[in-house]
Design a protein around this motif. Sequence first.
Motif, PDB file in Angstrom:
ATOM      1  N   VAL A 514     -13.143 -11.875 -49.394  1.00  0.00           N
ATOM      2  CA  VAL A 514     -14.285 -12.020 -50.295  1.00  0.00           C
ATOM      3  C   VAL A 514     -13.756 -12.461 -51.648  1.00  0.00           C
ATOM      4  O   VAL A 514     -12.805 -11.870 -52.184  1.00  0.00           O
ATOM      5  CB  VAL A 514     -15.062 -10.696 -50.431  1.00  0.00           C
ATOM      6  N   ASN A 516     -15.204 -13.439 -55.525  1.00  0.00           N
ATOM      7  CA  ASN A 516     -16.336 -13.459 -56.454  1.00  0.00           C
ATOM      8  C   ASN A 516     -15.916 -14.101 -57.768  1.00  0.00           C
ATOM      9  O   ASN A 516     -14.915 -13.692 -58.367  1.00  0.00           O
ATOM     10  CB  ASN A 516     -16.840 -12.038 -56.748  1.00  0.00           C
ATOM     11  N   GLY A 569     -24.348 -10.284 -57.234  1.00  0.00           N
ATOM     12  CA  GLY A 569     -23.134  -9.711 -57.784  1.00  0.00           C
ATOM     13  C   GLY A 569     -23.044  -8.209 -57.694  1.00  0.00           C
ATOM     14  O   GLY A 569     -21.965  -7.662 -57.573  1.00  0.00           O
ATOM     15  N   ASP A 589     -20.250 -16.071 -54.902  1.00  0.00           N
ATOM     16  CA  ASP A 589     -19.432 -15.295 -53.979  1.00  0.00           C
ATOM     17  C   ASP A 589     -19.131 -16.118 -52.733  1.00  0.00           C
ATOM     18  O   ASP A 589     -19.975 -16.859 -52.235  1.00  0.00           O
ATOM     19  CB  ASP A 589     -20.090 -13.964 -53.621  1.00  0.00           C
ATOM     20  N   SER A 591     -17.399 -15.752 -48.864  1.00  0.00           N
ATOM     21  CA  SER A 591     -16.887 -14.886 -47.794  1.00  0.00           C
ATOM     22  C   SER A 591     -16.193 -15.747 -46.750  1.00  0.00           C
ATOM     23  O   SER A 591     -16.676 -16.823 -46.401  1.00  0.00           O
ATOM     24  CB  SER A 591     -18.013 -14.077 -47.158  1.00  0.00           C
ATOM     25  N   SER A 692     -12.922 -12.909 -62.189  1.00  0.00           N
ATOM     26  CA  SER A 692     -13.088 -13.026 -60.732  1.00  0.00           C
ATOM     27  C   SER A 692     -12.417 -11.868 -60.026  1.00  0.00           C
ATOM     28  O   SER A 692     -11.557 -11.183 -60.585  1.00  0.00           O
ATOM     29  CB  SER A 692     -12.511 -14.359 -60.227  1.00  0.00           C
ATOM     30  N   GLN A 873     -16.371  -5.334 -54.885  1.00  0.00           N
ATOM     31  CA  GLN A 873     -17.332  -4.713 -55.780  1.00  0.00           C
ATOM     32  C   GLN A 873     -16.666  -3.631 -56.614  1.00  0.00           C
ATOM     33  O   GLN A 873     -16.933  -3.487 -57.817  1.00  0.00           O
ATOM     34  CB  GLN A 873     -18.485  -4.128 -54.974  1.00  0.00           C
TER      35      GLN A 873
END
Length: 933
Positions: A514, A516, A569, A589, A591, A692, A873
């Motif tokens: 992942v 972000n 987010g 994001d 994945s 990030s 997260q």
Amino acid sequence: MMHSRFFGLAALALVALGGTSLCFAAEPRMMTSLEGINEYVLDNGLQVLLYPDDSKPTVTVNATYLVGSRHEGYGETGMAHLLEHMLFKGTPKHSQIWKELQEHGAQFNGSTWFDRTNYFETMPATPENLEFGLNLEADRMVNSFVAKKDLDSEFSVVRNEFEIGENRPTDVLSERVMSTAYLWHNYGKSTIGSREDIERVPIERLQAFYKKFYQPDNCVLIVAGKFDPKQTLAQVNTVFGATPRPTRTLEPTYTWEPTQDGEREVTLRRVGDTQALDVVYHVCAGAHADFAPVQVLADILATEQTGRLYKALVEPGLATRVSAHSQALHDPGVIEIEVEARLDQSAPEIRHRLAEVLDNLGHETFTQEEVDRAKNASSKNFNTLINDSNRIGVSLSESAAMGDWRLLFWNRDRIAQVTPADVQRVAARYLKPSNRTIGTFIPDKTPDRSEIPPTPDVATLLKDYHGGAEVAKGAAFEATYAGIEAHTQRSKLPFGMKLALVPKETRNNHVNVVLNLRYGSEKDLTGKTEAAAFVPTMLMRGTTKHTRREIQDAFDALKAQVRFGGFGGAGRGRMMGMGNGLGTPGVIDVSIECSRETLAKVLDLVAEVLRQPAFPADEFETLKKETLAGIEQQISEPMPLVMVEVQRRLNPYPATDVRYVAKLPEQAERIKAVTLDQVKAVYASLVGASFSEAAAVGDFDASQFTASLTQHFSDWKSPKPFERIVRPYKATAADSLVIDTPDKANSLFAMGMALEIRDDDPDYPALFMANYILGGSASSRFLNRIRQKEGLSYTCGTGVQAGAQDRNGTFMGFGMCAPQNAEKALACGREELSKLLREGVAGPELDDAKKGYAQQVEVQLANDSMVAMQLAQGLFLDRTLKFNDDQQKKIEALKAQDVPATLGKYVKPQKLVLIRAGDFSKKAAPPQQATGG
């Protein structure tokens, strides 16, 4: 509580058949072994498939019965599906199946299709859970109540499910086309059945159907995941072997659909905001040699950018979407093509162009590039499936229903061998005007018809088939918060990216990543939210080096699942501490799911997509049309209308604010106003890698992964600092709204209010569990009252969300039901809320909820992609998994009196927003049921 037991191979089974007698269960017979799956047959005819996978700390028990809507007789339409619902109503030993499944942390469901019905539960891999799953399926195979009192409530739940489907014109159109394409065969009848048959089926007939088909000799039992094969086989033999082989004989279905002798047409007229066309052609059975090239043909027709129909209809702007798929069935099935268009697009022109392309396919040459692209996509999808023993365990149901579970692998091998000549041959054989259902009858002096070949003898077909090599098995891993945290490597790269890495051995060497990227501030994004919404999707629409199609082809060739998203987010989820995620801009994001061997190349391409977007104008216009069509399709639908109105009241911001929730027509107008230059400007002025997070879980080299990220992103500085858009608490004003949606058979009610709470507040664990008991689980009070007892709704529940950074949360309750039942269903929901506040929660109910939630967490933590998202997260929130572990411990420490007290502190029934949407002008009473006498 159940206690774990293991049984020897020479097990002694105690069987009660009118009296108590002892008999010896014969040892299971080994039938075949293929790519890590072993097949056995018990003496009573039960077919058993064992698929051990020590790398997955969960176990799935799946029981597939070879009965579906194909086996239904006159007056029995929907009976297989109705029976699927009834088997969740309990047995003398398992009187509360939903509650027991929750207590074991199960992700579970049942499903019915043309050729089969299956039931499965995925649970943490413990001996107790495996024993529970086996005992449950063995018990409800022959001991389910199937009682008149349960039918009285459940038939209306099934009717509500029927009504949900009736709300979607495209689904109804597909049903009408199928019923027109099939004159006699049951594939022309919807699996959910006729409303009249559902409501009038005599209980005696349903019981007879159950006793006929729910027997061990008509069942395929699949156990997949982490378990001991030898002990499990002995346990299966003891638990299931106690049921004798029935004396009745199951006659094979013999209805054969005659060769179609001319085009057929059906017209559907209903309320809606988009147009649709649906075309089907009869094709061979799933086990036939032609089926693999038919699958490749479907991909070549509709794949984005390069598909023949995509280029003919979507690319020039005639339609907004086209899809094609073939149905792998026991008997000859169909290839179905669906086209969607906006109201201002020309349906006659679409139909003319559609027929023009399809009618010429049999005379055209297919390229090796087209075929390879489809084969690569299929190979990638199979590779993703084989990595997850729980998913493949359920997928084997479809192949078993076609005739043999090994067809799953057989078909994979056949697709790999498909040539352009094969595709041209099946196009010429099946895609003929006389074999098409869409048009009207036209006399033809020299009819050209498609003769459909019979279903092959599957036993002969697979006699000498041995499949391919087994994939890497992976290693056992402690999937708990503490176990994952102990293996997590955290760091921060010099250019600002935060990392959380969990290297481990996985099945087939797969890895989940992942990534972000956070950008902008409230000031930067004001007036630009719609433009920002296009950025993530436009990135995948082409780079300065590769087209959109070339990018997707490259990912397919690498067998990589890559998705770009945004506006999420803060994340959403039922696990504690995941935030409330209300959808503000400022995040991209990514994945990724791929293998260790291809990870470096996948990251190269992901970096190119992120850093070198081309923002092609034609792709932007196509994306705008697709987005508008998606919004317009929802304008008359109860569910999106209700959810938008609830969010508008829980988030009361002015139209100029980035947190503003627009109505659906307003959303469409805002989308129309967005320009490509605005999208480019958001990207160029705000997006970079300075703010990030990246998380990786699976089989990868941590140092190589870190070096790759540094190489690709260290010099990509964000043009402006990222500043989180705050969401302060705003008190909810009580409100009530009724929305009229004419000609919609289903309705939705919702209730909600804003809560002043964060997920790290001392009160949150108690509030979370109050919601779990009220409507957040499979054995909740909402579900038990509104669905199980009253039979008013197919699905209902409640949800609590709490902010991870702002003291701002929400409480919501909802239910889907027939319009005439909406007020009663809403009243029942409010009564259950008031009852919990007034009477509280008993200790055993809280204990059961704690246990069920804890095991659900175990199942979720076995999902590497979810773990990667949660780790990413946590990097954003500066949290480790200790926060989640502590939250779970606080839940375990809760006392019964904590739950209603905390719920009452935050949720005030008199302050709820109440919204309903449906066709409330129809007040006719529901039809009377048959008495069954």
